[in-house]
Design a protein around this motif. Sequence first.
Motif, short mmCIF file in Angstrom:
data_model
loop_
_atom_site.label_atom_id
_atom_site.label_comp_id
_atom_site.label_asym_id
_atom_site.label_seq_id
_atom_site.Cartn_x
_atom_site.Cartn_y
_atom_site.Cartn_z
N LYS A 157 57.12 36.29 47.44
CA LYS A 157 57.13 36.55 45.99
C LYS A 157 56.08 35.72 45.26
CE LYS A 157 60.18 36.56 41.99
NZ LYS A 157 61.53 36.35 41.50
N ASN A 158 55.85 34.50 45.71
CA ASN A 158 54.94 33.58 45.04
C ASN A 158 53.52 33.61 45.58
OD1 ASN A 158 56.84 32.48 43.14
ND2 ASN A 158 57.83 31.53 44.90
N ASN A 159 53.24 34.50 46.50
CA ASN A 159 51.91 34.62 47.10
C ASN A 159 51.06 35.55 46.23
OD1 ASN A 159 50.23 33.89 49.36
ND2 ASN A 159 50.31 36.05 49.92
N ILE A 160 50.27 34.99 45.36
CA ILE A 160 49.53 35.73 44.35
C ILE A 160 48.15 36.12 44.87
CG2 ILE A 160 48.66 35.68 41.97
CD1 ILE A 160 51.76 35.38 42.29
N PRO A 161 47.81 37.41 44.84
CA PRO A 161 46.49 37.85 45.32
C PRO A 161 45.34 37.29 44.49
CG PRO A 161 47.96 39.73 45.02
CD PRO A 161 48.63 38.54 44.41
N ILE A 162 44.20 37.12 45.13
CA ILE A 162 42.99 36.66 44.46
C ILE A 162 42.46 37.79 43.58
CG2 ILE A 162 40.58 35.95 44.80
CD1 ILE A 162 41.51 34.80 47.55
N GLN A 163 42.19 37.46 42.33
CA GLN A 163 41.63 38.44 41.40
C GLN A 163 40.11 38.36 41.40
OE1 GLN A 163 43.47 38.45 37.48
NE2 GLN A 163 45.30 37.52 38.35
N LEU A 164 39.49 39.50 41.18
CA LEU A 164 38.03 39.59 41.20
C LEU A 164 37.39 38.59 40.24
CD1 LEU A 164 35.48 40.96 42.22
CD2 LEU A 164 35.83 42.75 40.51
N ASP A 165 37.98 38.41 39.05
CA ASP A 165 37.37 37.50 38.08
C ASP A 165 37.53 36.02 38.48
OD1 ASP A 165 40.09 37.25 37.53
OD2 ASP A 165 39.90 37.66 35.39
N GLN A 166 38.28 35.75 39.54
CA GLN A 166 38.44 34.39 40.06
C GLN A 166 37.60 34.14 41.31
OE1 GLN A 166 42.61 34.81 41.03
NE2 GLN A 166 43.28 33.82 39.14
N TRP A 167 36.96 35.20 41.83
CA TRP A 167 36.35 35.14 43.15
C TRP A 167 35.33 34.01 43.32
CZ3 TRP A 167 36.88 35.84 47.98
CH2 TRP A 167 35.78 35.83 48.84
#
Length: 161
Positions: A138-148
């Motif tokens: 549940k707490n495993n948040i995907p990497i967002q493009l704007d954070q890459w």
Amino acid sequence: MENNFYEKGLKFECRRCSYCCGNGPGFVYLSKVDLLNLCRFFKLKSKDFEEKFCRWVEYYEGKTVLALIETKKLECVLWNNGCTAYEGRPVQCRTWPFWDWMVAEKSSWDECAKDCPGMNYGKLHLREEISQAASEYKNNIPIQLDQWKEISAAIDSLLPA
């Protein structure tokens, strides 16, 4: 109140059927921890790993996130008669089938078990382990493009030169 249908644990043992790794289109979303572990496992810098194994996909709320690519046979790019990155596999894979929504109710578990021969078979996993896996998923948040750029640089700084 927490649903306690798994109070006495649940049985699961992977049967290596590849159902969850290649039975149709799907997404294995990658978090910072996932990317770091996979880069370490393959001994690749983040950009090289992204170019070889990843794609950017639409996610909830209009976000674009990092996910593993699939082969033409709709299998995970890491699947080859078993996970080629088993020791470094993503949280989403490592916590299967104890995802928060899957263990929220017995009916969800039973529905998923229709497709997975490893569920309700083999090793008994205790409530604490199941709850831990569900929380981790549940707490495993995907990497967002704007954070890459920022995340990629941070991960590369943790890898051997």
